[in-house]
Motif scaffolding. Structure first.
Motif, PDB file in Angstrom:
ATOM      1  N   SER A  47      27.336 -13.791  12.348  1.00  0.00           N
ATOM      2  CA  SER A  47      27.942 -13.074  11.226  1.00  0.00           C
ATOM      3  C   SER A  47      27.129 -11.808  10.962  1.00  0.00           C
ATOM      4  N   PRO A  48      27.627 -10.655  11.428  1.00  0.00           N
ATOM      5  CA  PRO A  48      26.863  -9.409  11.253  1.00  0.00           C
ATOM      6  C   PRO A  48      26.888  -8.938   9.796  1.00  0.00           C
ATOM      7  N   VAL A  49      25.836  -8.233   9.405  1.00  0.00           N
ATOM      8  CA  VAL A  49      25.821  -7.685   8.043  1.00  0.00           C
ATOM      9  C   VAL A  49      26.476  -6.296   8.020  1.00  0.00           C
ATOM     10  N   ASN A  50      26.642  -5.707   9.202  1.00  0.00           N
ATOM     11  CA  ASN A  50      27.241  -4.357   9.240  1.00  0.00           C
ATOM     12  C   ASN A  50      28.755  -4.448   9.467  1.00  0.00           C
ATOM     13  N   GLY A  77      33.090 -11.277   9.561  1.00  0.00           N
ATOM     14  CA  GLY A  77      33.008  -9.825   9.363  1.00  0.00           C
ATOM     15  C   GLY A  77      33.171  -9.557   7.881  1.00  0.00           C
ATOM     16  N   SER A  78      32.159  -9.964   7.103  1.00  0.00           N
ATOM     17  CA  SER A  78      32.318  -9.880   5.649  1.00  0.00           C
ATOM     18  C   SER A  78      32.158  -8.459   5.114  1.00  0.00           C
ATOM     19  N   ASN A  79      31.476  -7.610   5.879  1.00  0.00           N
ATOM     20  CA  ASN A  79      31.305  -6.230   5.405  1.00  0.00           C
ATOM     21  C   ASN A  79      32.528  -5.412   5.800  1.00  0.00           C
ATOM     22  N   THR A  80      33.367  -5.131   4.831  1.00  0.00           N
ATOM     23  CA  THR A  80      34.598  -4.382   5.126  1.00  0.00           C
ATOM     24  C   THR A  80      34.694  -3.127   4.252  1.00  0.00           C
ATOM     25  N   ALA A  81      33.522  -2.590   3.900  1.00  0.00           N
ATOM     26  CA  ALA A  81      33.525  -1.386   3.064  1.00  0.00           C
ATOM     27  C   ALA A  81      32.612  -0.330   3.675  1.00  0.00           C
TER      28      ALA A  81
END
Lengths: 285, 397
Positions: free
Chosen positions: B150-153, B371-375
């Motif tokens: 799970s990437p942070v980017n 892919g929680s970072n979607t901003a």
């Protein structure tokens, strides 16, 4: 099509200059110099570092080019010192090692982040339709022609040229007749190092300029030199310019754009097949 | 004569092939950097530390976070032993590095990794060994399609969709042309991202040329193609040197009235400086709170820690910092022994964690892909420096 070909002239000019240097090296000192562009790349990066020390751009570039020539001479000295009688394969292997060394050294010394290259020759020379032919392009094409013609005259009309040719054709005989083989070999290395360092330093600010992208220009330049069989300077120039223009033209067509990156390899393979065309299988082996 | 020429030709081919074969080795000549900060809970990472494309800041930032955490006492008297390995841009080295960290060093999790191929090479291995990776910088498609990573980017694929959406919807650009540099197996993922943009906005690219090679020395033919096609904006997924090459070629050809839609990979101070006046009109969706704004409050703690540890201020450093910060947060919630199993369970069951450095909360969870970072925060190049192009996050649904 024509516009695409003109767009590839900038790259073709550099290929031609390097192809001329490669041909000279192969003819005169029996080396296919894979580090030819890497030497120029190293010089161009040094120029950026010198410019960061508040040297004027022209002085920084000149200093970088001089160091590039010295580095080239040093590689030549190593080969002349320890591999004077070795075959072209062993001597060329040293240049592959030099290429890898220079690329690695560049990452260590200059890092992997982009550097600020400043152009010595900014701006356009003239336009043809939608394509701007830059001053850099004009200078590169002119440099290729001048170097090829100059070297041809030097080799055929001067005493030093006669000595160089003697050294290239009959090295041992030439040396026995008193031709200073080692000194002349190193001089060829310094000369071609100077030319390629100057060419890459002029071109680097106007294109992708990381160490790997620059150093691997040696592949299309080698293909161009192969068109002249590593013997003929005129065909090396024509080969370089034609290859650049062909790649530029192919880039304009969607279906063929991938092909342009295979062109240098196709030329190399076709050349090998052509030179082998009369060989009988057993004899060729 | 012929045999001599043949010999020269053969050497040329051999040399070209050798150089092609040695490409990766050329990129990995720096010494392998492996370090451990000493302690009881082993945490690993696989990184591109040497070679042409290096991302050392991510693991350095994670280490700074763990060092600070250890200095403040660690957790239940235990300290974090952070193991940094170098994959040298080489798949076999990446595989060996992961096995060393997971099997020999008994890591409980992978945190802050930044590599071009770690996920592609190791994601299945992580899954088999029930170890999870909080990727500091996910690049390859497997980083965004594995249950174990799970990437942070945001990553280059959603970033592609975002830069196109910002261009067409916020800047109102028309006649957008596209160039793609395809590395490894990334082609379908980039094309899917462009398709997503088309489906959501109803717009399409004027043309898409996916034949641009990584490290192309001269972009003049591409610029002429864009010029002849009447492109008003150009999208490309290039990394820094190639993007500079494109801008320089465009400047030389007088193509200065277009808008450039790039990815976060070009969002560095060095790129802004090197691009100079040619960088006019470049827009990038920054994946974290823009670090080039020294007054950005969201980055205050991160900036202080990076400056204290002499770590360059980059997006990679933000990713590494966030991965380690999220991991510590999860670690603090574990009751009982901290083992690979308990850490994996905690990550799978974690609640989303907010952080002002990102526009959406981070979560691992049990999904098949993450892919929680979607901003992203749009930034633009102005006078050789990055400035915010928006006063808030851009959210991509």
């Amino acid at each position: 099509m024509l516009q695409g070909a003109l767009a590839g002239l900038a790259a073709g000019g550099l290929y031609a200059v390097i192809a001329v240097c490669l041909t000279l090296m192969a003819r005169l000192v029996r080396v296919v110099n894979f580090s030819q562009v890497a030497i120029g790349m190293f010089a161009a990066y040094l120029a950026v570092i010198f410019a960061e020390q508040h040297l004027p751009q022209w002085a920084a570039t000149a200093a970088g080019v001089c160091v590039g020539a010295v580095v080239s001479g040093l590689i030549g000295w190593i080969i002349a010192q320890w591999l004077p009688e070795a075959g072209i394969g062993a001597r060329s292997a040293v240049s592959v090692a030099s290429l890898l060394l220079l690329v690695s050294l560049s990452f260590i010394l200059f890092g992997s982040k982009p550097k600020t290259f400043k152009s010595l020759l900014p701006g356009p020379a003239f336009s043809v339709g939608n394509v701007v032919v830059t001053q850099v392009t004009v200078v590169m094409v002119a440099l290729a022609l001048v170097v090829a013609v100059g070297c041809h005259v030097l080799l055929t009309k001067s005493k030093i040229g006669t000595k160089l040719r003697a050294l290239s054709e009959r090295p041992t005989t030439a040396e026995l007749l008193g031709v200073p083989a080692k000194g002349l070999s190193i001089a060829v290395w310094v000369g071609t190092g100077l030319i390629s360092a100057a060419a890459v330093s002029i071109v680097a600010p106007t294109q992708t300029n990381d160490p790997i992208s620059l150093s691997f220009i040696i592949v299309p330049a080698s293909a161009a030199a192969l068109l002249g069989g590593f013997r003929r300077l005129d065909l090396a120039v024509v080969g370089g310019l034609a290859l650049g223009m062909l790649q530029g033209a192919l880039a304009q067509f969607e279906q063929m754009s991938v092909l342009r990156y295979w062109v240098p390899f196709l030329i190399i393979v076709v050349f090998l097949l052509w030179t082998q065309r009369k060989e009988v299988w057993d004899v060729a082996r | 004569m012929i045999s001599k020429l043949t010999k020269i030709g053969a050497i040329a081919v051999a040399g070209a092939l050798l150089m092609t074969a040695c490409g990766e080795d050329t990129n990995s000549t720096k010494a392998s950097a492996a370090g451990a900060s000493g302690g009881d809970i082993v945490v690993g990472s696989v990184n591109a530390l040497s070679g042409g494309a290096t991302f050392p800041e991510a693991s350095a930032a994670s280490k700074a976070v763990f060092d600070a955490f250890n200095a403040s006492g660690g957790i239940n008297g235990k300290k974090i032993n952070y193991v940094i390995t170098d994959d040298k841009g080489d798949p076999s080295t990446a595989s060996q590095s992961a096995r060393d960290v997971v099997e020999s060093k008994k890591a409980v999790a992978m945190v802050g990794s930044a590599s071009l191929l770690d996920c592609d090479v190791n994601a299945k291995y992580y899954q088999q060994n029930k170890i999870l990776s909080l990727q500091g910088t996910g690049v390859d498609p497997a980083c965004f399609s594995s249950p174990a990573v799970s990437p942070v980017n945001v990553g280059p694929f959603l970033d592609t969709e975002m830069t196109l959406t910002y261009g067409s919807e916020k800047l109102g650009l028309t006649d957008i042309c596209g160039f793609l540099e395809i590395a490894g197996s990334t082609g379908p993922a980039y094309k899917a991202a462009i398709d997503n943009w088309s489906k959501k906005t109803g717009k399409s690219l004027k043309f898409l040329d996916d034949s641009v090679p990584l490290g192309s020395p001269d972009f003049t033919p591409q610029v002429i193609k864009a010029k002849n096609s009447g492109c008003k904006a150009v999208f490309i997924n290039a990394i820094e040197p190639d993007a500079i090459g494109l801008l320089k070629a465009a400047e030389a050809q007088g193509l200065t009235d277009v808008t450039w839609l790039f990815l976060t990979s070009t969002y560095t101070s060095e790129f802004a400086k090197a691009a100079g006046s040619a960088g006019k009109g470049v827009y990038v969706p920054a994946e974290f709170a823009p670090f080039t704004d020294p007054k950005e409050a969201a980055n205050k703690d991160w900036r202080a820690l990076m400056e204290k540890n002499n770590i360059p201020l980059t997006s990679f450093a933000q990713g590494g910092y966030l991965a380690a910060t999220y991991f510590i947060e999860v670690l603090k919630g574990i009751k009982g022994d901290i083992t690979r199993q308990s850490v994996t369970d905690a990550l799978l069951a974690m609640k989303p964690i907010d952080n002002p450095m990102v526009g959406t909360p981070y979560v691992f969870g049990p999904g098949d892909k993450h892919g929680s970072n979607t901003a992203a925060w749009p930034v633009q190049l102005k006078d050789g420096a990055w400035v915010k192009a928006s006063d808030t996050w851009m959210l991509q649904n």
